[in-house]
Design a protein around this motif. Structure first.
Motif, PDB file in Angstrom:
ATOM      1  N   TYR A  65     -11.963   5.936   5.387  1.00 45.63           N
ATOM      2  CA  TYR A  65     -11.056   5.165   4.533  1.00 45.63           C
ATOM      3  C   TYR A  65     -11.368   3.656   4.545  1.00 45.63           C
ATOM      4  N   LYS A  69      -8.956   0.463  -0.708  1.00 49.02           N
ATOM      5  CA  LYS A  69      -8.044  -0.679  -0.629  1.00 49.02           C
ATOM      6  C   LYS A  69      -6.606  -0.285  -0.300  1.00 49.02           C
ATOM      7  N   GLU A  70      -6.212   0.972  -0.650  1.00 49.37           N
ATOM      8  CA  GLU A  70      -4.830   1.385  -0.397  1.00 49.37           C
ATOM      9  C   GLU A  70      -4.486   1.304   1.099  1.00 49.37           C
ATOM     10  N   ASN A  73      -3.793  -2.483   1.661  1.00 49.30           N
ATOM     11  CA  ASN A  73      -2.601  -2.979   0.970  1.00 49.30           C
ATOM     12  C   ASN A  73      -1.311  -2.488   1.614  1.00 49.30           C
ATOM     13  N   MET A  74      -1.334  -1.261   2.172  1.00 51.04           N
ATOM     14  CA  MET A  74      -0.130  -0.702   2.787  1.00 51.04           C
ATOM     15  C   MET A  74       0.336  -1.524   3.989  1.00 51.04           C
ATOM     16  N   ASN A 113      -6.829  -7.333  -6.091  1.00 51.11           N
ATOM     17  CA  ASN A 113      -5.481  -7.406  -5.520  1.00 51.11           C
ATOM     18  C   ASN A 113      -4.515  -8.004  -6.542  1.00 51.11           C
TER      19      ASN A 113
END
Length: 526
Positions: A65, A69-70, A73-74, A113
């Motif tokens: 992973y 980007k997830e 960002n989380m 972003n």
């Protein structure tokens, strides 16, 4: 005998950056320093956070992973493609196209972003045509800064404040742009207590009001997820700084789609805010044309603010945005406290509508760009009796519709950077306590409110009307004449002593100067 060792004082981040920025002289205009440095500090900070999160994913066995980007960002971390990472820029720092690489990095970060949309400069470094060796040296300096040492993640704000203070006179005074000192923002936050709901700033600058509001909430064990932030800023570069300043802290905000004039293009027309915090430009002239904004809904129920001064335009803009229980705390020049014409009519109506809750005169020399004393206004759309539950207490407000609190803080404060004044945390706590004690039922607070000469006075609306709706605190707060019991003879003796001391000092200085010239072989005969 043991050899005496001296410890060299470590330079602060701000001092280190200032030294580096000074090396840009002749290459970049001084007014551009902070934009150059802040953009690079942003990239360094974002990259440090990215690398920190990347290591976490590896430790958690989630290597697959690493490029998604997830998973960044989380955790409120910006995802950075390889060409946007600080390590990549340092690797290529001495190449002729380093300015282009920095621009590409900034563009790519923004593109990946959404929270950064409109925040980062476009082709900025390429357009500056900076000397490669100087830009490379600046990168090296920033590379030595551990941006994650600051637990409050306030790198951008600290550097912005420092750089603006250095150029405030050159940049701010002519344009009417003022940076709001942190202690004033903290005072506003402690007084109006923006714990929950919508917070709005119609002239948000670099976002300092919002940042301090979030810090206030966190320091009082509130939940920053319970506030929504709205603002507007006219200057394009400052708009970008505000978006960067908030994004880097993970603070979501709606600052409008573009930088725009709050009067000419209100981007939050239907907004109703629970809290308003603002420091609009002082005494802004010609803010509208003769025939512009005459029927603007923001003036509904009031006279149209005069085009010669925007002070009451800002006031009515904020009044129109207040929710049913909304509270506003904002700074204005002292001239708005009195005066005639349309301003008098608007001020009279504000008082009669029970909106004015407190008028607080601040000390001089609190701002980098002006030494004048200014006023903190607090407007409240609901001065009736009610209870409000806060994270760490409950406020049981009494009915204050027939009263206005006046406070004079000009004798309060501590020295700051030699020639400036600021409030200490204790000052802010004491001032806010006086205000909240005045607001609440006396039997429900530790100390009941009382009028104090040269500090505070609770005036009835009838008293304000009797003084022709003036809001000048000195007309209400009792003044103590400390000379009233001193005779003319005592006063003259005191002055005689002072003059004698001054003349002796002058004579000593003159003799010292003559001796200096004599040692140099130049005897001066008087």
């Amino acid at each position: 005998m043991a050899k005496k060792t001296t410890t060299k004082k470590q330079k602060s981040i701000e001092e280190t950056l200032w030294d580096s920025a000074n090396k840009l002289r002749g290459t970049v205009e001084s007014s551009e320093y902070k934009h150059v440095v802040l953009s690079l500090i942003f990239l360094k900070f974002a990259s440090d956070k990215f690398e920190e999160r990347r290591k976490e994913l590896i430790q958690e066995g989630k290597e697959k992973y690493l490029e998604m980007k997830e998973f960044y960002n989380m955790k409120n971390v910006f995802f950075l493609p390889e060409a946007s990472r600080w390590s990549y820029l340092i690797e290529h720092a001495k190449q002729d196209d380093i300015a282009l690489k920095i621009d590409t990095a900034l563009h790519t970060v923004e593109k990946n972003n959404p929270a950064l949309k409109g925040a980062l400069p476009d082709n900025y470094f390429s357009r500056l045509n900076m000397d490669v060796s100087k830009l490379s040296a600046l990168l090296d300096t920033i590379n030595n800064i551990d941006t994650l040492k600051d637990k409050e993640q306030d790198i951008v704000g600290r550097v912005y404040e420092y750089f603006l203070s250095k150029f405030a006179l050159a940049e701010g005074k002519g344009k009417g742009e003022f940076y709001t000192p942190k202690s004033i923002v903290n005072l506003i936050a402690e007084m109006i207590e923006p714990y929950k709901g919508i917070i709005y700033d119609p002239a948000c600058g670099s976002g300092g009001m919002f940042v301090q509001s979030i810090k206030f909430i966190e320091s009082h064990h509130g939940d920053k997820k319970e506030v929504s932030i709205y603002g507007q800023e006219y200057t394009a570069t400052t708009y970008k700084l505000a978006k960067m300043n908030l994004a880097i802290r993970g603070i979501a905000a709606n600052l409008g789609d573009v930088p725009a004039d709050t009067f000419a293009k209100d981007q939050h027309k239907d907004l109703k805010a629970d809290f308003i915090m603002a420091n609009p430009p002082f005494n802004q002239k010609d803010w509208r044309a003769d025939n512009e904004l005459l029927d603007d809904p923001r003036w509904k129920g009031y006279d149209v603010p005069p085009k010669s001064n925007a002070n009451y335009g800002w006031i009515l803009n904020m009044v129109s945005k207040l929710s049913q229980n909304g509270v506003a705390g904002f700074i204005l020049a002292n001239g708005a406290l009195s005066g005639g014409g349309e301003e008098y009519k608007i001020r009279k109506k504000l008082i009669e509508n029970n909106l004015v809750e407190a008028i607080v005169i601040l000390p001089r020399n609190m701002f980098y760009t002006t030494d004048i004393s200014v006023t903190l206004w607090i407007l409240n759309n609901n001065k009736k009796e009610r209870s409000v539950k806060l994270p760490d207490t409950t406020r049981n407000y009494r009915n204050r519709e027939n009263e206005i609190l006046f406070m004079d803080l000009r004798q309060i404060g501590e020295p700051f950077e030699k020639k400036y004044t600021q409030f200490s945390n204790t000052h802010i706590e004491d001032i806010a306590k006086t205000y909240h004690n005045w607001q609440c039922h006396s039997e429900l607070v530790e100390e009941s409110y009382q009028n104090i000469p040269e500090y505070c006075y609770s005036a009835k609306i009838e008293e304000v009307k009797a003084k022709d709706y003036s809001l000048v605190p000195s007309k209400y707060i009792e003044f103590v004449n400390r000379d009233e019991n001193i005779t003319f003879e005592d006063k003259m003796k005191s002055l005689q002593t002072e003059m004698t001391d001054l003349l002796k000092q002058e004579e000593a200085s003159k003799n010292d100067l003559l001796q200096v010239f004599k040692k140099l072989g130049y005897d001066i005969k008087l």
